[in-house]
Design a protein around this motif. Structure first.
Motif, PDB file in Angstrom:
ATOM      1  N   GLN A  59       0.788  -1.286  -0.130  1.00  0.00           N
ATOM      2  CA  GLN A  59       0.075   0.295  -0.024  1.00  0.00           C
ATOM      3  C   GLN A  59       0.919   1.352  -0.057  1.00  0.00           C
ATOM      4  O   GLN A  59       0.246   2.305  -0.230  1.00  0.00           O
ATOM      5  CB  GLN A  59      -0.943   0.089   1.218  1.00  0.00           C
ATOM      6  CG  GLN A  59      -1.846  -1.122   1.042  1.00  0.00           C
ATOM      7  CD  GLN A  59      -2.880  -0.963  -0.108  1.00  0.00           C
ATOM      8  OE1 GLN A  59      -3.413  -0.037  -0.274  1.00  0.00           O
ATOM      9  NE2 GLN A  59      -3.210  -2.013  -0.928  1.00  0.00           N
ATOM     10  N   ASN A  80      -0.367   4.804   2.867  1.00  0.00           N
ATOM     11  CA  ASN A  80      -1.627   4.332   2.262  1.00  0.00           C
ATOM     12  C   ASN A  80      -2.054   5.308   1.328  1.00  0.00           C
ATOM     13  O   ASN A  80      -1.828   6.422   1.289  1.00  0.00           O
ATOM     14  CB  ASN A  80      -2.654   3.722   3.232  1.00  0.00           C
ATOM     15  CG  ASN A  80      -3.487   2.785   2.709  1.00  0.00           C
ATOM     16  OD1 ASN A  80      -3.727   2.594   1.535  1.00  0.00           O
ATOM     17  ND2 ASN A  80      -3.971   1.785   3.302  1.00  0.00           N
ATOM     18  N   TYR A  81      -3.027   5.348   0.780  1.00  0.00           N
ATOM     19  CA  TYR A  81      -3.812   6.451  -0.093  1.00  0.00           C
ATOM     20  C   TYR A  81      -3.972   7.544   0.531  1.00  0.00           C
ATOM     21  O   TYR A  81      -4.817   7.606   1.478  1.00  0.00           O
ATOM     22  CB  TYR A  81      -5.157   5.950  -0.909  1.00  0.00           C
ATOM     23  CG  TYR A  81      -6.109   6.915  -1.316  1.00  0.00           C
ATOM     24  CD1 TYR A  81      -5.691   7.277  -2.482  1.00  0.00           C
ATOM     25  CD2 TYR A  81      -7.064   7.397  -0.634  1.00  0.00           C
ATOM     26  CE1 TYR A  81      -6.340   8.293  -3.177  1.00  0.00           C
ATOM     27  CE2 TYR A  81      -7.830   8.530  -1.216  1.00  0.00           C
ATOM     28  CZ  TYR A  81      -7.538   8.777  -2.662  1.00  0.00           C
ATOM     29  OH  TYR A  81      -8.121   9.724  -3.216  1.00  0.00           O
ATOM     30  N   ARG A  90      -4.233   4.315  -6.729  1.00  0.00           N
ATOM     31  CA  ARG A  90      -3.333   3.148  -7.148  1.00  0.00           C
ATOM     32  C   ARG A  90      -3.761   2.418  -8.576  1.00  0.00           C
ATOM     33  O   ARG A  90      -2.923   2.097  -9.046  1.00  0.00           O
ATOM     34  CB  ARG A  90      -3.138   1.958  -6.082  1.00  0.00           C
ATOM     35  CG  ARG A  90      -2.095   2.423  -5.068  1.00  0.00           C
ATOM     36  CD  ARG A  90      -0.859   2.762  -5.306  1.00  0.00           C
ATOM     37  NE  ARG A  90       0.136   1.682  -5.605  1.00  0.00           N
ATOM     38  CZ  ARG A  90       0.954   0.946  -5.001  1.00  0.00           C
ATOM     39  NH1 ARG A  90       0.948   1.514  -3.571  1.00  0.00           N
ATOM     40  NH2 ARG A  90       1.465   0.099  -5.212  1.00  0.00           N
TER      41      ARG A  90
END
Length: 179
Positions: free
Chosen positions: A77, A97-98, A172
Motif C-alpha cells: 500500500q 496508504n492512499y 493506485r
C-alpha cells in the motif's frame, strides 16, 4: 532493462484545454530509474518557472507547473510522490496508504535533474538510484503525471490514466506502468 514510452492525457473538464502534448520515456535497470518528459505545443500559454542556480527541496510544487511521478512497491500500500519543478526545485513524499501518513522522504538530500527550455519544447530528465527506498528485487508500479498552470491561472492535470471521477494522481489504479 525495462523501458517504456508514455503519453499523458489531460483530465477532461468543461474548460478549454491548452494545445499541449506531454510525452516521454521511463526505464528501470539495476534499481536505477531514468525518466524523461517532453512538453511541446503552445508553451507561451504555460507558466514555466524560471530555473534557479541553487535548487532546493520545496513544498507545494504542484500549485504551479510541475512534473510528477508516483512509485509504489507491487502488492504493497505504501508509495512515494516525486515533484520536479521546471525551476529545479524538488521534493519527495512517502505515504503509508492512499493519501495517508504523508511524510517528506528524508532518504534523499538532493534530486538533481536537468531542464532544457527551448522555444518549442521543455525537456526534463532525471536519473537516480532507487536503492535508498526500494530493494533491487522489488517490482514497482509507476504513475506518471504533470500539473500545468496556464498564464490565465487555470490548472490542468495530466496523467497516463485518470481512473477517478476527479483528477487524483494518488489512486493506485492509475499506477499502470510495471517495472
Amino acid at each position: 532493462m525495462n523501458h517504456q514510452t508514455f503519453s499523458l492525457q489531460p483530465f477532461l473538464t468543461d474548460d478549454s484545454l491548452p494545445n499541449l502534448k506531454i510525452t516521454g520515456n521511463i526505464s528501470h535497470h539495476s534499481n536505477h530509474l531514468d525518466i524523461n518528459y517532453q512538453l511541446t505545443g503552445d508553451l507561451e500559454e504555460v507558466v514555466i518557472p524560471t530555473p534557479v542556480d541553487t535548487p532546493t527541496r520545496q513544498h507545494k510544487l504542484w500549485e504551479n507547473t510541475c512534473f510528477e511521478f508516483f512509485i509504489g512497491v507491487k502488492n504493497s500500500q505504501h508509495y512515494w510522490e516525486f515533484n520536479l519543478s521546471p525551476a529545479g526545485h524538488w521534493n519527495i513524499y512517502r505515504f503509508d496508504n492512499y493519501r495517508q501518513g504523508m511524510q517528506e522522504e528524508t532518504a534523499f538530500a538532493e534530486l538533481p535533474f536537468s531542464i532544457q527550455n527551448q522555444s518549442d519544447s521543455l525537456l526534463l530528465s532525471l536519473k537516480f538510484n532507487l536503492a535508498k527506498i526500494i530493494s533491487e528485487n522489488q517490482a514497482i508500479d509507476v504513475a506518471i503525471t504533470t500539473v500545468i498552470k496556464q498564464q490565465n491561472g487555470y490548472v490542468t492535470y495530466w496523467a497516463l490514466a485518470h481512473t477517478g471521477a476527479e483528477a487524483d494522481f494518488h489512486l493506485r489504479e492509475s499506477f499502470i506502468i510495471e517495472l
